[in-house]
Scaffold this active site. Structure first.
Site, mmCIF file in Angstrom:
data_model
loop_
_atom_site.group_PDB
_atom_site.id
_atom_site.type_symbol
_atom_site.label_atom_id
_atom_site.label_comp_id
_atom_site.label_asym_id
_atom_site.label_seq_id
_atom_site.Cartn_x
_atom_site.Cartn_y
_atom_site.Cartn_z
ATOM 1 N N ARG A 101 -6.441 2.015 -12.674
ATOM 2 C CA ARG A 101 -5.857 0.697 -12.367
ATOM 3 C C ARG A 101 -6.880 -0.153 -11.613
ATOM 4 N NH1 ARG A 101 -0.296 0.083 -9.226
ATOM 5 N NH2 ARG A 101 -1.293 1.501 -7.767
ATOM 6 N N ARG A 104 0.689 10.209 -2.170
ATOM 7 C CA ARG A 104 1.788 9.308 -2.584
ATOM 8 C C ARG A 104 2.768 10.036 -3.492
ATOM 9 N NH1 ARG A 104 -1.605 4.884 -5.203
ATOM 10 N NH2 ARG A 104 0.334 3.793 -5.678
ATOM 11 N N ARG A 110 -7.496 -0.354 -5.675
ATOM 12 C CA ARG A 110 -6.737 -0.261 -4.414
ATOM 13 C C ARG A 110 -7.194 0.974 -3.647
ATOM 14 N NH1 ARG A 110 -0.400 -1.096 -5.888
ATOM 15 N NH2 ARG A 110 -0.226 0.713 -4.527
ATOM 16 N N LYS A 118 6.329 -0.117 -12.416
ATOM 17 C CA LYS A 118 7.332 -1.009 -11.805
ATOM 18 C C LYS A 118 6.780 -2.436 -11.674
ATOM 19 C CE LYS A 118 7.527 1.489 -8.020
ATOM 20 N NZ LYS A 118 6.473 2.501 -8.314
ATOM 21 N N ARG A 125 12.822 3.217 -0.257
ATOM 22 C CA ARG A 125 11.945 4.350 -0.553
ATOM 23 C C ARG A 125 12.352 5.619 0.184
ATOM 24 N NH1 ARG A 125 7.097 1.533 -2.387
ATOM 25 N NH2 ARG A 125 5.587 3.112 -2.907
#
Ligand code: AP5
Length: 209
Positions: free
Chosen positions: A123, A167, A156, A14, A89
């Site tokens: 990431r 998550r 992160r 996203k 969300r």
């Protein structure tokens, strides 16, 4: 098509896609995750409250999110449209957004769970400008440094395996029901999020026509 929501599981791409789409359409990219991370970095009361939830991979309480979103939507740059990335969300957030503003289209990113884990585990993010890289698929030009400002890239805290698992659970339980919510309102446009970022960008452009 200028009031847009990007919906999709963690790691679906996203954020990677949102910047380009928002730039092309001349609308602001509103990422609740980026706003919260900036608040955490600044040590503000909002950041202090959100930090623990984010590290654990849980949703930040709705009242904090409603405050952020209400303030952001009140700014004049959203009059020409907006691209929400990471909001809403859960059902309460979707119902609140519906009361605040009409939406033109919801792009839902479809990516296999194994691919999500692969993307998140490698990431790396620039803490200064929030640019995102992937060690294999989108590496920075100089190892460990942001292409734009040379800042050392970080992982992160919520990209560690335990937080990623939580998550994904939170997405399945609280966010995935929004697919039906928006399908019923005829706003949902599913997009295959696999393949190169360029291929995904083209599918999104087609879905926004
Ligand atoms: P948020 O920042 O919104 O995180 P997220 O939704 O979990 O999404 P991600 O940023 O992890 O993934 P993405 O889909 O943007 O993927 P990306 O483009 O980076 O939220 C973080 C936290 O904040 C939440 O857990 C929660 O605590 C809190 N929060 C935020 N909003 C909230 C709300 N509304 N209510 C309550 N709490 C909220 O891509 C991932 C990786 O894949 C990158 O490395 C990228 O380079 C790579 N990649 C991207 N596309 C491709 C491709 N096509 N092929 C190969 N690799 C690719």
């Amino acid at each position: 098509m200028k009031r847009i929501v990007f919906l999709g599981p963690p790691g679906a791409g996203k954020g990677t896609q949102a910047a380009g789409v928002a730039r092309e359409l001349g609308i602001p990219h509103l990422s609740t995750g980026d706003i919260l991370r900036a608040a955490v970095a600044s040590g503000s009361p909002l950041g202090q409250e959100a930090d623990g939830y984010m590290r654990a991979g849980k949703l930040v309480p709705d009242e904090l999110i409603f405050k952020i979103v209400g303030e952001r939507l009140a700014r004049p740059d959203t009059r020409s449209g907006f691209l929400f990335d990471g909001f809403p969300r859960n059902l309460a957030q979707a119902e609140t957004l519906e009361r605040l503003t009409p939406i033109d289209r919801v792009i839902s990113f479809e990516v296999e769970p194994e691919e999500l884990v692969r993307r998140l585990s490698e990431r790396r993010t620039c803490p200064k400008c929030q640019a995102t890289y992937h060690l294999t698929f989108q590496p920075p030009k100089a190892a460990g440094k942001c292409d734009r400002d040379g800042t050392a890239l970080l992982q992160r805290p919520d990209d560690r395996p335990e937080a990623v698992a939580e998550r994904l659970r939170v997405y399945a339980k609280q966010t995935a029901p929004l697919l039906d919510f928006y399908r019923q309102r005829k706003l949902l446009a599913p997009v295959n999020g696999s393949g190169t970022p360029e291929a995904v960008a083209k599918r999104i452009r087609d879905a926004l026509r």
